[in-house]
Enzyme design. Structure first.
Site, PDB file in Angstrom:
ATOM      1  N   HIS A  47       8.314  -9.176   4.499  1.00 52.59           N
ATOM      2  CA  HIS A  47       8.278 -10.409   5.061  1.00 52.59           C
ATOM      3  C   HIS A  47       9.361 -11.224   4.486  1.00 52.59           C
ATOM      4  CE1 HIS A  47       6.483 -12.024   1.628  1.00 52.59           C
ATOM      5  NE2 HIS A  47       5.790 -11.196   1.431  1.00 52.59           N
ATOM      6  N   GLU A 125      -0.775  -7.058   1.169  1.00 56.65           N
ATOM      7  CA  GLU A 125      -0.223  -6.850   0.060  1.00 56.65           C
ATOM      8  C   GLU A 125      -1.469  -6.467  -0.917  1.00 56.65           C
ATOM      9  OE1 GLU A 125       1.705  -5.831  -2.202  1.00 56.65           O
ATOM     10  OE2 GLU A 125       3.153  -7.492  -2.124  1.00 56.65           O
TER      11      GLU A 125
END
Length: 289
Positions: A47, A125
């Site tokens: 990202h 994550e």
């Protein structure tokens, strides 16, 4: 009259044969579309930079929006990927990853795929538990201390041993530290530790969930005849998954850059790492503004 009936019959037969051919052609096209591809190309993109990245705070399962610079690189990545015709797009369900996927699709000419964007929490994550959101140096210091090192020694080791190996020790140590904190907080509030917060994940837990997600994505791709897949996820997660496929994959000592791409090829039941931390798409998109 008989001649007329013969003409009508022949016309009817011609229409019937034509319709039959069209049906067979459509069926053939559909089968071709769903034919398992020779290989599946997986583009794993990190990202764009977020507000918590900028303030150097730990960011696992907690989230923050992309900064203006983070938006810009996601848009650049999209333009740089304009020549790649994706068949499907997947993302971690964290907002920063979804925002990145959205910006990529809006800028690579495939905005229509937003209607079928799949989000999967297995692509998140690492979870840092009770350490979520604190300044990174503070978290790193506690890990270094637990491992019997100074922060400087721990950071130097990252450069010597590599980012991924450091991640493994980092995650496993943090998992142990977090368990102790959760037990203390549970006693303090007279509740079970599991009721206080999600536990920080150890390394293997993350590898298992990400591997499971990618395996499902590949299976779907083979069933639907898809050969190019975009996945937006996170730095530590992508780096660890790549290393689990190929231990020799060269992940930079400081980790993957925002909006970088790791390309993986799946063929004959095996994954091959083709590139790591590839910034060429980003750079191409920046030039094409």
């Amino acid at each position: 009259m008989k001649k007329w009936l013969k003409v009508v019959g022949m016309i009817g037969l011609m229409f019937s044969l034509s319709a039959c051919q069209e049906t067979n052609s459509a069926t053939s096209t559909e089968k071709e579309a769903n034919k398992a591809p020779d290989q599946v190309e997986i583009y794993l993109a990190r990202h764009g930079k977020t507000m918590l990245n900028t303030t150097d705070r730990s960011q696992g399962w907690i989230d923050a929006p992309l900064t203006p610079a983070g938006i810009a690189v996601a848009e650049d990545l999209g333009r740089g990927l304009a020549d790649v015709d994706f068949d499907a797009v997947y993302s971690s369900d964290s907002g920063r990853a979804v925002e990145t996927a959205t910006l990529v699709l809006k800028n690579n000419g495939q905005e229509k795929l937003l209607d079928t964007l799949h989000t999967d929490k297995r692509l998140r994550e690492f979870n840092f538990g009770t350490y979520e959101g604190i300044p990174n140096p503070e978290m790193w210091s506690e890990i270094a201390k637990e491992q019997g090192k100074t922060l400087e020694e721990w950071q130097n080791e990252m450069g010597e041993e590599g980012f991924v190996k450091t991640i493994q020790g980092f995650a496993d140590t943090l998992h142990e530290l977090d368990e102790k904190k959760l037990e203390e907080l549970g006693k303090e509030h007279d509740v079970a530790a599991d009721e206080v917060s999600w536990r920080a994940e150890d390394y293997q837990t993350v590898i298992d969930r990400v591997s499971s997600a990618v395996a499902d994505i590949v299976k779907t791709a083979e069933e639907k005849g898809q050969d190019k897949i975009l996945i937006t996820s996170h730095g530590m997660t992508i780096a660890s998954f790549v290393a689990s496929i190929d231990e020799s994959a060269e992940v930079p000592p400081t980790g993957l850059k925002n909006a970088s791409v790791c390309k993986i090829i799946y063929q004959d039941g095996k994954y091959t790492v083709e590139s790591v931390n590839d910034l060429s798409y980003l750079e191409k998109g920046a030039k094409d503004k």
